[in-house]
Every structure is written in C-alpha cells, then in structure tokens.
Design a protein around this motif. Structure first.
Motif, PDB file in Angstrom:
ATOM      1  N   ILE A 155      10.638  31.009  53.133  1.00 15.76           N
ATOM      2  CA  ILE A 155       9.615  30.055  53.554  1.00 15.76           C
ATOM      3  C   ILE A 155       8.527  30.767  54.359  1.00 15.76           C
ATOM      4  CG2 ILE A 155       9.182  28.095  55.085  1.00 15.76           C
ATOM      5  CD1 ILE A 155      11.835  26.922  54.199  1.00 15.76           C
ATOM      6  N   SER A 156       8.936  31.677  55.239  1.00 15.72           N
ATOM      7  CA  SER A 156       7.951  32.429  56.027  1.00 15.72           C
ATOM      8  C   SER A 156       7.074  33.292  55.131  1.00 15.72           C
ATOM      9  CB  SER A 156       8.674  33.298  57.060  1.00 15.72           C
ATOM     10  OG  SER A 156       9.501  32.512  57.895  1.00 15.72           O
ATOM     11  N   MET A 157       7.671  33.936  54.132  1.00 16.88           N
ATOM     12  CA  MET A 157       6.895  34.790  53.231  1.00 16.88           C
ATOM     13  C   MET A 157       5.936  33.964  52.374  1.00 16.88           C
ATOM     14  SD  MET A 157       9.892  37.445  52.088  1.00 16.88           S
ATOM     15  CE  MET A 157       8.817  38.466  51.080  1.00 16.88           C
ATOM     16  N   CYS A 158       6.396  32.822  51.893  1.00 16.29           N
ATOM     17  CA  CYS A 158       5.503  31.956  51.095  1.00 16.29           C
ATOM     18  C   CYS A 158       4.324  31.482  51.925  1.00 16.29           C
ATOM     19  CB  CYS A 158       6.283  30.758  50.554  1.00 16.29           C
ATOM     20  SG  CYS A 158       7.451  31.136  49.229  1.00 16.29           S
TER      21      CYS A 158
ATOM     22  N   TYR B  90       6.093  34.228  42.929  1.00 17.92           N
ATOM     23  CA  TYR B  90       4.869  33.712  42.300  1.00 17.92           C
ATOM     24  C   TYR B  90       3.681  33.861  43.247  1.00 17.92           C
ATOM     25  CZ  TYR B  90       2.092  30.635  39.295  1.00 17.92           C
ATOM     26  OH  TYR B  90       1.128  30.127  38.468  1.00 17.92           O
ATOM     27  N   VAL B  91       3.848  33.410  44.491  1.00 15.20           N
ATOM     28  CA  VAL B  91       2.742  33.445  45.447  1.00 15.20           C
ATOM     29  C   VAL B  91       2.454  34.871  45.889  1.00 15.20           C
ATOM     30  CG1 VAL B  91       1.945  32.588  47.680  1.00 15.20           C
ATOM     31  CG2 VAL B  91       3.314  31.116  46.205  1.00 15.20           C
TER      32      VAL B  91
ATOM     33  N   ASN C 110      -2.249  41.599  59.365  1.00 10.92           N
ATOM     34  CA  ASN C 110      -0.981  41.128  59.918  1.00 10.92           C
ATOM     35  C   ASN C 110      -0.097  40.526  58.839  1.00 10.92           C
ATOM     36  OD1 ASN C 110      -0.768  41.137  63.124  1.00 10.92           O
ATOM     37  ND2 ASN C 110      -2.929  40.826  62.610  1.00 10.92           N
ATOM     38  N   ILE C 111      -0.709  39.800  57.899  1.00  9.52           N
ATOM     39  CA  ILE C 111       0.067  39.243  56.783  1.00  9.52           C
ATOM     40  C   ILE C 111       0.663  40.357  55.936  1.00  9.52           C
ATOM     41  CG2 ILE C 111      -0.153  37.977  54.612  1.00  9.52           C
ATOM     42  CD1 ILE C 111      -2.159  36.145  56.013  1.00  9.52           C
TER      43      ILE C 111
ATOM     44  N   VAL D 151       1.406  43.448  56.846  1.00  8.13           N
ATOM     45  CA  VAL D 151       2.496  44.117  57.575  1.00  8.13           C
ATOM     46  C   VAL D 151       3.753  43.260  57.563  1.00  8.13           C
ATOM     47  CG1 VAL D 151       3.225  44.916  59.850  1.00  8.13           C
ATOM     48  CG2 VAL D 151       0.945  45.463  59.015  1.00  8.13           C
ATOM     49  N   PHE D 152       3.605  41.966  57.807  1.00  8.35           N
ATOM     50  CA  PHE D 152       4.765  41.074  57.827  1.00  8.35           C
ATOM     51  C   PHE D 152       5.454  41.027  56.467  1.00  8.35           C
ATOM     52  CE2 PHE D 152       6.340  36.677  57.105  1.00  8.35           C
ATOM     53  CZ  PHE D 152       7.400  36.714  57.992  1.00  8.35           C
ATOM     54  N   LEU D 153       4.672  40.898  55.392  1.00  6.29           N
ATOM     55  CA  LEU D 153       5.277  40.864  54.058  1.00  6.29           C
ATOM     56  C   LEU D 153       5.924  42.199  53.706  1.00  6.29           C
ATOM     57  CD1 LEU D 153       2.593  38.865  52.018  1.00  6.29           C
ATOM     58  CD2 LEU D 153       4.814  38.066  52.821  1.00  6.29           C
ATOM     59  N   THR D 154       5.356  43.295  54.178  1.00  6.61           N
ATOM     60  CA  THR D 154       5.965  44.606  53.934  1.00  6.61           C
ATOM     61  C   THR D 154       7.349  44.692  54.567  1.00  6.61           C
ATOM     62  OG1 THR D 154       3.782  45.660  53.832  1.00  6.61           O
ATOM     63  CG2 THR D 154       5.669  47.088  54.250  1.00  6.61           C
TER      64      THR D 154
END
Length: 592
Positions: free
Chosen positions: A347-350, A425-426, A525-526, A528-531
């Motif tokens: 949910i956080s990644m989406c 998908y996202v 920031n997005i 880095v977080f997704l990485t």
C-alpha cells in the motif's frame, strides 16, 4: 513534309507517348536502383542479426535440454555433462573477449564510438560487487571439491576455476568495452556478443535450477516431517567422506551466495544484449549525451521511511525462518505476519508511485522519443519480469476464492495478491514515465551554466524556449531583429525585440523555480523510498521467506507438482524484477 512536321509537333508535345514512356522507364530504373542499393545495404546486417540470434537461441535450448535431463536425475545425463557444456561455452567467450581486446588495443589511434546510455559507472560498480561475491562462491566450490575429490568428477573442480577466470575477464570487459559501438568485423562480433549473452543466460538458469532444487528439497523435508505423504527427496551429497572439516560449511554457504550470482549473470546478459543491438548502429550525436546528475538536497522522508521498511523486512525474515519450521499454529502465525507486513508495504509503495505519477501529469512535460536501445530494453524487462508475480498472484486469487478451507491468512492472502498486481502496474508506469521524460533545463540549478536572463542574449542564435517563453528574435537566425520588426505589421504580431536583459520579468523565474525544486525533492524522496522497498522485497524470497510454499492454499487447489512448477518459473522472474527495479529507480533518482 506535312506529315514529318506533324510528327515533330506531336513528339515535341510534353504529353508525347514516347517521351512519357521513356521518362517513366527512367524513373522506374531510378526507383529500382535505389531499392537495390537499400536492399544490398541492409541485407548483410539483417542477415547477421538473424543468423546470430538463431545461433544464440539454439545454444540456449541445448543448455535447457541438458538442465531438464539433469533435473530428472536420470542415469544417462548427469550434472557433469551440463557443467562440461557450460565450461566449453565460457572458454569460447574468453577467447572471443581476448581477441576483441587485442583488436581494440591495436586500433588505439582509431576513435571508437560510444553509447553513453548503455550503462553507468554505478551499475558497473554494483556488478563488480556481485562479481566479488560470485568469486567467493567459486572459492567455496573449489574447497568443496577438494574435500570430495576422491569420489566426484574432475569437472566439479575445473568448473569453478573457469568460472572465476570468466568472471574476472568479463568484469574487465564491462568496465572498458561495454559502451563500444562496433563498426568493424560486424558479422563476427555479432556472433561473439550473442554467444556471451546466452552463456550468461545459461549460467543464470543453472544457478536458478540449483537454488530452486535446494529450496524444494527443504520444503519436502518439512512436509515429510509433518506427515503429509511420502515425498521423494533427492540427496546430492557424494558417496564418500569429506577429507576436510569444512565441507558442510562450504555446502551450506553456497546457497546464501546463489542469489547474488544469479543477479550478476542476468544483469550482464542484459547489458551485453544492448551491446549486440548497438553493433553497426549510427549514433545520433544530439541524443548521445550523458545526463547530468541533479542535486540531492532535501532527502529526509524517503530515506527514513526506506530504512524503516528495510529494518522491518530483516525482522520479518528472521521471525519467519525461525517459526516456519516449528508447529502448525506457529507456522500459520508466521505466514499471517508475512501477509500483513506485505499489505502495509505494498500500500505504501502504491501510494508513493501514484503520487509521483500525479506530479508528472501536473508538469505536462513532453516525452523523449529518441532511439535508445538501453531504455527500450529496461521497459521490456520490467514488463516481462512482472509476468512471474502476476501469474502467482492470480493463481493465489483463484485458490483463495475456490478453496473450502479457511485458515487465518486466507483473506489477507487475497488482499496481498491483488496489491502485488496493482503495485507492479503503478510502479512500472512511474519508472517508465520517469525514464522517458525529457531532461529539464538546468540553468536554474547549475551555477556553471548561463543564468536565466541570457536566454534573450544576442550572443546565442539557438536560444531555447524558457518556461514557455519563446525568443522570437531568433526563430529565423538569418534575419536580423530589424527585419523581424518590419514584418510585425504584416503578420499582426506584437512581439518586440528585447533590448536589455533587464526587460525580462524576473518574477517569472521566481514563480517557477520554487515549485520545480519542490517537485524534484518529492520525486527524489519517492525514488529513494521505492528503491529501499524493492530491496526489501528482494531480500525476503532470496533468503528463504516464501509463504507460497507454506500456506497450503495454492497447493491444495493446483496440486504439488503444478504449483511447484509455477513457483520455480515465477520466483526467479520476481527476484530479477525487484533487482532491475532497484537499478531503474536509482537511475530515476539521478535524472529527476
């Protein structure tokens, strides 16, 4: 005379039949000649591409046939035959790489074209780290062979030595030659590069098969201990005693290093495939420019949340591995814990990827449609490797909706599976849109570049648009500003030639800079977080946290053999997807 003159008048007419037929025939000859030249120019290149592609495909199929025979553990084809075949392929690749390096050394005076988009220093540095871990695995294999050398084939000792030599030479090749655009010996080089591509694919497949067999044997041991039937467990230990005291340590340590070796070979094959696509390619100098890395100020929330996700992942991994081997209720609690953790993570990644897409939509920036084999391959690999997780997710959804049993993690498994589909998908959309965005003007950030008011400077005849403001004085550089002003009355235009830089409204720059910097900070920031999240989701299945084996729902619906086959196909693709997403997101972070 009359007839003759009449004939002359008819023939002098531009609609004369004979002249039109002769002109049409000449035109047809020109078209035929042009077509012939085009065919003769493209035919050898296309022919070499098709021949080398077919050669590599057949090499891969031969190796796949040997792997399937070895997986059956029959008496005719053994592991030594497969390793012998792969060793021969590695030796051939070593010969080709040495030949290529020697030829390039002799052509030092000739400047070789480079594709700057083929790879980056940080990717090669990461591959070097993976190669070092692969060398440690080769050392463990050599130590394992030394302990059992009296009862195992000599191939088990030769293979790690050749593999270590192959790894060292290949890392050198990646650092100094992977960006080369080959223009000499093209046909021969195509076969050499494609041979290297499929050799690494076979090494990847061999590692995947060994790691999957090891995990499957451990899973069958757990099922047998729980009394769920008589399952055949294949033991691969030699039929003799080890002459040293470290054989068991080497054997158990190998499986912790397999994930790094697997990722190394699949990434190398992808990079070599880009090199194969670049052979004979004409580089567009306008697009073949290295992108400058943007500044990394304002990174607070992304790294903090990413570290929290990574720390929680390590905790979940330790708890899962220690509890899944225990009693039935303890194992159910471990599986439920994993699904709850996965739901929160996905949910956080989406949400993060969707926020990045909204920011891109608000910018209305055009896409970069220039030819770039590396970027195109990244896109194809993202979609292709997503198939594995999507297949497992849809199988899980079918199993949850169709089963009659109701364990405590039934509906969390359903939500988790649906979120896996949505998250990929996202995230794929976010990564691809980031990679295809055109580079923004960096005059507002880089102090070494001209300041914003120089957009209207008379020292440049190629001044680009700045935030939608077009310098009309330089639309037609051949004309002067006076000529442009003289034409204003006829065209009805009201543009005035700028006389001084002070006429530029500085408030425009200040209104645009702040939102742009804020958007960049958010996007970084997005990224880095997704990485960090993708690294976390790679760690779990790579080191043994695979609840798809342990929840029992899918196995009850599809059967043991079918479900294990699906997992053996899908899990390696999922591992590659996560690591490839890490590489792509880091590139997004640098280019935002």
């Amino acid at each position: 005379m009359v007839e003759h003159s009449g004939l002359d008048i008819m023939c002098l007419n531009k609609y004369c039949h004979s002249s039109s037929s002769s002109s049409s025939s000449e035109q047809e000859k020109k078209i035929f000649t042009k077509l012939k030249l085009n065919l003769s120019g493209d035919y050898p290149r296309k022919n070499a591409e098709i021949l080398s592609g077919q050669y590599g495909t057949n090499v891969l199929l031969i190796g796949a046939a040997l792997m399937l025979a070895v997986a059956n553990h029959g008496p005719s084809v053994k592991e030594e035959h497969l390793l012998s075949f792969i060793t021969c392929l590695m030796i051939l690749q070593l010969i080709w790489m040495m030949w290529y390096i020697l030829v390039r050394d002799r052509q030092k005076n000739t400047q070789t074209e480079k594709d700057v988009h083929a790879t980056t220093c940080w990717i090669r540095g990461g591959l070097t780290l993976l190669a070092l871990l692969s060398l440690i695995m080769d050392a463990f294999r050599i130590g394992y062979y030394v302990g059992y050398h009296s009862c195992v084939s000599a191939v088990l000792g030769v293979y790690p030595v050749i593999h270590a030599t192959h790894t060292i030479a290949q890392v050198h090749f990646l650092w100094f030659h992977i960006k080369d655009v080959i223009k000499s010996f093209e046909t021969f080089e195509r076969f050499g590069v494609i041979h290297a591509v499929f050799t690494n694919l076979l090494l990847w497949g061999n590692g995947v098969m060994s790691e999957a067999e090891h995990f499957l044997n451990n899973h069958m041991k757990r099922l047998s201990a729980m009394g769920k039937g008589n399952l055949t467990i294949v033991l691969s230990e030699p039929h003799c005693n080890c002459t040293t005291s470290t054989c068991s340590m080497f054997s158990s340590s190998l499986y912790y290093l397999y994930p790094f070796n697997i990722e190394y070979h699949i990434f190398v094959s992808a990079m070599l495939f880009v090199m194969w696509k670049n052979i004979g390619r004409t580089i567009d100098l306008s697009t073949n420019q290295k992108r400058m890395a943007t500044k990394t100020q304002g990174l607070n929330l992304g790294p903090i949340l990413g570290l929290v996700a990574l720390a929680s992942t390590i905790g979940v991994l330790v708890v899962y591995i220690t509890h899944v081997e225990q009693s039935f209720h303890t194992r159910q609690s471990a599986v439920s814990m994993f699904y709850i953790y996965g739901i929160v993570m996905l949910i956080s990644m989406c949400s993060a990827a969707a926020s990045g897409l909204l920011i891109y939509r608000a910018q209305h920036m055009p896409l970069d449609t220039s030819k770039n084999p590396s970027r195109q391959l990244d896109t194809e690999l993202l979609f292709g490797s997503s198939i594995g997780s999507w297949l497992v997710s849809w199988c899980s959804i079918v199993a949850v909706l169709g089963t009659e049993s109701s364990p405590p993690y039934r509906w969390t498994n359903l939500i988790f599976s649906m979120l896996v589909v949505l998250e990929k998908y996202v995230q794929n959309l976010f990564i691809i849109e980031s990679l295809y965005r055109r580079e923004e003007d960096r005059e507002r950030e880089d102090p070494e570049l001209p300041a914003a008011p120089e957009i209207f400077s008379v020292t440049s005849s190629l001044a680009p648009p700045y935030n939608g403001i077009i310098n009309r004085a330089y639309v037609t550089p051949d004309r002067g500003c006076v000529t442009l002003e003289s034409e204003q009355e006829e065209n009805g235009q009201v543009y005035k030639c700028p006389r001084k830089p002070s006429e530029v409204p500085l408030t425009v720059g200040t209104k645009v800079v702040e939102p742009t910097k804020l958007k960049r900070k958010i996007l970084k920031n997005i990224a880095v977080f997704l990485t960090m999240c993708n690294i976390s989701l790679w760690i779990l299945p790579a080191f043994g946290c695979r609840p798809q084996y342990d929840n029992g729902l899918e196995e009850e619906t599809f059967g043991f053999s079918i479900w294990t086959t699906v997992l053996n196909f899908a899990i390696p693709l999922n591992l590659f997807y996560r690591m490839h997403s890490v590489a792509s997101l880091f590139e997004v972070f640098r280019r935002v």
